[in-house]
Design a protein around this motif. Sequence first.
Motif, short mmCIF file in Angstrom:
data_model
loop_
_atom_site.label_atom_id
_atom_site.label_comp_id
_atom_site.label_asym_id
_atom_site.label_seq_id
_atom_site.Cartn_x
_atom_site.Cartn_y
_atom_site.Cartn_z
N VAL A 69 -3.71 -2.28 -3.42
CA VAL A 69 -4.27 -0.92 -3.46
C VAL A 69 -4.14 -0.34 -4.86
O VAL A 69 -3.32 -0.79 -5.67
CB VAL A 69 -3.58 0.01 -2.44
CG1 VAL A 69 -3.88 -0.40 -1.02
CG2 VAL A 69 -2.08 0.06 -2.67
N ASN A 129 -8.59 0.51 -1.58
CA ASN A 129 -8.31 -0.92 -1.49
C ASN A 129 -9.01 -1.66 -2.62
O ASN A 129 -9.70 -1.06 -3.45
CB ASN A 129 -8.69 -1.46 -0.11
CG ASN A 129 -10.16 -1.25 0.22
OD1 ASN A 129 -11.00 -1.09 -0.68
ND2 ASN A 129 -10.49 -1.23 1.50
N SER A 130 -8.87 -2.98 -2.65
CA SER A 130 -9.42 -3.76 -3.76
C SER A 130 -10.94 -3.84 -3.75
O SER A 130 -11.54 -4.30 -4.72
CB SER A 130 -8.83 -5.18 -3.74
OG SER A 130 -9.13 -5.83 -2.52
N THR A 188 3.06 3.09 0.13
CA THR A 188 2.67 2.19 -0.95
C THR A 188 3.67 2.25 -2.08
O THR A 188 4.38 3.26 -2.24
CB THR A 188 1.27 2.53 -1.48
OG1 THR A 188 0.93 1.64 -2.54
CG2 THR A 188 1.22 3.95 -2.02
N ASP A 216 -1.87 -5.49 1.59
CA ASP A 216 -3.16 -5.26 0.94
C ASP A 216 -2.94 -4.69 -0.46
O ASP A 216 -2.10 -3.80 -0.66
CB ASP A 216 -4.01 -4.27 1.75
CG ASP A 216 -4.58 -4.88 3.02
OD1 ASP A 216 -4.40 -6.09 3.23
OD2 ASP A 216 -5.20 -4.12 3.81
N VAL A 225 -6.12 -1.32 7.87
CA VAL A 225 -5.30 -1.58 6.68
C VAL A 225 -4.09 -2.42 7.08
O VAL A 225 -3.46 -2.17 8.11
CB VAL A 225 -4.84 -0.24 6.05
CG1 VAL A 225 -3.83 -0.48 4.95
CG2 VAL A 225 -6.05 0.52 5.51
#
Length: 461
Positions: free
Chosen positions: A175, A227-228, A212, A173, A169
């Motif tokens: 999320v 995640n995406s 995050t 990124d 990670v």
Amino acid sequence: MKKLFLLSLLTLSLLNAKEGVEFKYSPKDMERNYPTAQNYILSYNNVLENVRSSIVNISIKKEINGNQLSANPFFNDPFFREFFKGYGDIPQERIQQALGSGVIVSKDGYIITNNHVIDGADQITVNLAGDKKEYEAKVIGKDEKSDLAIIKIEAKNLNAITFYNSDKVKVGDVVFALGNPFGVGETITQGIVSATGRSGVGIVEYEDFIQTDASINPGNSGGALINSAGHLIGINSAIISKSGGNVGIGFAIPSNMVTTVATSLIDSGKYTRAYLGVNISDISDDMSKFYNDNYGALITGVEDNSPAAKAGLKRGDLIIEINGKKITSASELKNTVGSYAPSKVVIVKFLRDKKVESRNVALATLDSKITNGEFEYKGLKLTQIDSTHKQQLNITINGVLVVNVDEKSEAYSAGIRKNDIIIQVEESEIATLDDFKKATASKDKKRVFIFRRGYILAIVL
């Protein structure tokens, strides 16, 4: 005036040239790419639609009796006791309800969540997305040190989530946090990874959080951070907030720690950590100069007969590597050692007298250390406080530490909890297990004085 203005510009230009400062500019001909157009909508629906059915809502019921309420420091305050006089005194019994989230990790009903979501629950109910049926869940195992727990429902062909290697990670990124905040129903929030490897937050003993800014609110605990691509990178656990609302600082337990702990909980009902047997601390910039400008975990003490002592590690050694993994802080060493299985032999690299040395160290079982010198009494497991406990709990007092409490025991009903410190029984001050054994030799009920987070409470046991 015009000549003076031109002269000033020339002077400024010469000054800048003399200093040699060059400012870096982006290319002048950069083009913009627009992520959306009028003929389509940018969306993650296809990714999220599959993951949504892997997230569950968890509701718990917990019976709180009068003794447990009176163990709260507020109810021992004379002001609050005076307040309750006109209202039937302290309430004797009530049912506490709470909501949380969980993530399905197997087709046959294993669900991972936070330990604090289900801790002490008398009843756990699970609701699946798109399914009106309520499922009763049983606790398979829990690990307070990482705040993880496994529960199970009787169901088949569930949508188990896909895991992603959390070591890969990256900050930045994209999320999504999935859960059930405030009990309003299934909710998805978006953000980015703000940081990785966060420790020293003070939430649990073993911390290696993914940070995050995706909104994580009450009820999101135990939910998924994905995640995406729709893969699980962490279990949402906590936030930092003065008001209780989200301020953009949320923490998730990384998926690699989740799988390690969950596997052990499913297999044996508990997670047993390896034990090195050292007291450690971080070092300052000034201290780093004594170690060739290296950083790591400084050994400030070595316990007798511990794996570290047997391997010849000493106070003043700076541990910089474990099995090839670089160690830059005390928390990193703690998390690294805690991730290994007991009895594993690891190569510890350290600095001593500005020279790099290494030792093969056979790790031991942390539980075996704790159980040495334990004493059981009315559902309590007690151990004498040592220097390690004082460091971990940030205390200086003596007494016997409550290692564990059986939730169905007389001691639990009386209000005693894990990490309470018994400092006195009747008129006898308690400094050792022998003191406690002598003070509780008779079967009569006794006044027990405990220290809890700065308060001293009196309980009848």
